[in-house]
Design a protein around this motif. Structure first.
Motif, short mmCIF file in Angstrom:
data_model
loop_
_atom_site.label_atom_id
_atom_site.label_comp_id
_atom_site.label_asym_id
_atom_site.label_seq_id
_atom_site.Cartn_x
_atom_site.Cartn_y
_atom_site.Cartn_z
N GLN A 49 0.82 -1.19 0.00
CA GLN A 49 0.00 0.00 0.00
C GLN A 49 0.87 1.26 0.00
OE1 GLN A 49 -2.66 0.16 3.32
NE2 GLN A 49 -4.44 0.05 2.00
N LYS A 50 1.96 1.24 0.75
CA LYS A 50 2.85 2.39 0.81
C LYS A 50 3.48 2.65 -0.55
CE LYS A 50 6.80 4.17 3.39
NZ LYS A 50 7.80 3.86 4.40
N ARG A 51 3.90 1.60 -1.24
CA ARG A 51 4.48 1.76 -2.57
C ARG A 51 3.47 2.32 -3.56
NH1 ARG A 51 6.68 -3.91 -3.59
NH2 ARG A 51 7.54 -4.25 -1.56
N LYS A 52 2.19 1.96 -3.39
CA LYS A 52 1.15 2.45 -4.28
C LYS A 52 1.05 3.96 -4.18
CE LYS A 52 -3.78 2.03 -5.19
NZ LYS A 52 -5.04 1.49 -4.69
N TYR A 53 1.08 4.50 -2.96
CA TYR A 53 1.01 5.94 -2.78
C TYR A 53 2.23 6.65 -3.37
CZ TYR A 53 -2.92 5.10 0.34
OH TYR A 53 -4.11 4.72 0.87
N LYS A 71 3.95 5.71 -5.96
CA LYS A 71 3.78 5.73 -7.42
C LYS A 71 2.79 6.81 -7.83
CE LYS A 71 4.85 0.87 -8.22
NZ LYS A 71 4.33 -0.43 -8.64
N GLU A 72 1.72 6.99 -7.06
CA GLU A 72 0.74 8.03 -7.37
C GLU A 72 1.36 9.42 -7.22
OE1 GLU A 72 -2.55 7.26 -4.79
OE2 GLU A 72 -3.25 5.56 -5.98
N ILE A 73 2.19 9.62 -6.22
CA ILE A 73 2.85 10.92 -6.03
C ILE A 73 3.81 11.20 -7.18
CG2 ILE A 73 4.51 12.16 -4.58
CD1 ILE A 73 3.13 10.84 -2.16
N LYS A 74 4.56 10.20 -7.62
CA LYS A 74 5.47 10.39 -8.75
C LYS A 74 4.71 10.74 -10.02
CE LYS A 74 9.23 7.37 -7.23
NZ LYS A 74 9.96 6.11 -7.52
N ALA A 75 3.58 10.08 -10.25
CA ALA A 75 2.78 10.37 -11.43
C ALA A 75 2.23 11.80 -11.38
CB ALA A 75 1.64 9.36 -11.55
N ALA A 76 1.80 12.24 -10.20
CA ALA A 76 1.29 13.60 -10.05
C ALA A 76 2.38 14.64 -10.29
CB ALA A 76 0.68 13.78 -8.66
N CYS A 77 3.58 14.38 -9.81
CA CYS A 77 4.70 15.30 -10.04
C CYS A 77 5.06 15.38 -11.52
CB CYS A 77 5.92 14.87 -9.22
SG CYS A 77 5.74 15.14 -7.46
N ALA A 78 5.06 14.24 -12.19
CA ALA A 78 5.37 14.23 -13.62
C ALA A 78 4.31 15.02 -14.40
CB ALA A 78 5.47 12.80 -14.13
N LEU A 79 3.06 14.83 -14.06
CA LEU A 79 1.98 15.56 -14.72
C LEU A 79 2.10 17.06 -14.47
CD1 LEU A 79 -0.65 15.33 -16.37
CD2 LEU A 79 -1.86 15.14 -14.20
N PHE A 80 2.44 17.44 -13.25
CA PHE A 80 2.63 18.86 -12.92
C PHE A 80 3.76 19.46 -13.76
CE2 PHE A 80 4.91 22.05 -10.38
CZ PHE A 80 3.91 23.02 -10.30
N LEU A 81 4.86 18.75 -13.91
CA LEU A 81 5.99 19.26 -14.70
C LEU A 81 5.62 19.41 -16.18
CD1 LEU A 81 9.01 17.40 -13.11
CD2 LEU A 81 8.46 19.81 -12.96
N VAL A 82 4.85 18.47 -16.71
CA VAL A 82 4.43 18.56 -18.10
C VAL A 82 3.54 19.79 -18.29
CG1 VAL A 82 2.97 17.44 -19.83
CG2 VAL A 82 4.68 16.12 -18.62
N ILE A 83 2.59 20.01 -17.40
CA ILE A 83 1.69 21.16 -17.51
C ILE A 83 2.47 22.47 -17.35
CG2 ILE A 83 -0.22 22.36 -16.36
CD1 ILE A 83 -1.41 19.58 -15.80
N LEU A 84 3.39 22.51 -16.39
CA LEU A 84 4.18 23.72 -16.17
C LEU A 84 5.05 24.05 -17.38
CD1 LEU A 84 5.05 25.93 -14.12
CD2 LEU A 84 6.91 24.39 -13.47
#
Length: 115
Positions: A53-57, A59-72
């Motif tokens: 469960q901890k690893r799942k969170y 991975k979600e945080i990494k995906a959110a950071c990558a999406l933020f960088l793409v939008i920025l």
């Protein structure tokens, strides 16, 4: 004094299950070691879901950071492409003068302080 049995590791690693079970039935030291190994395995199985469960969170945080960088980066590049004057100046190597900044200049291109 009886010598300690050293066969457990070799039998556990290299032999089949039947040979290991046969040896465990005969040897008390290996039987205790197998019980300890089973206890550790059960503890690992017990806490495994928490780590997954901890690893799942993470991975979600990494995906959110990558999406933020793409939008920025898309936003920044969009702003640069809309402001053509700045890009032309940067692209063609022209230097900005005081007149480009809106300062009053004289005929030599120097900033006028007062008359």
């Amino acid at each position: 004094m009886k010598e300690k049995c050293t066969k457990f590791e070799a039998l556990f690693t290299f032999s089949n299950d039947e040979e290991l079970k046969k040896h465990i039935e005969e040897c008390e030291e290996c039987k205790k070691e197998m019980e300890t190994l089973n206890k550790v395995s059960s503890l690992i199985r017990e806490v495994k879901p928490a780590f997954i469960q901890k690893r799942k969170y993470i991975k979600e945080i990494k995906a959110a950071c990558a999406l933020f960088l793409v939008i920025l980066s898309g936003t920044v590049l969009g702003i640069f492409s809309l402001d053509n004057n700045v890009l032309d100046t940067i692209r063609y190597g022209q230097t900005l003068s005081a007149e480009d900044y809106g300062f009053p200049v004289d005929s030599y291109g120097l900033i006028m302080v007062g008359e």
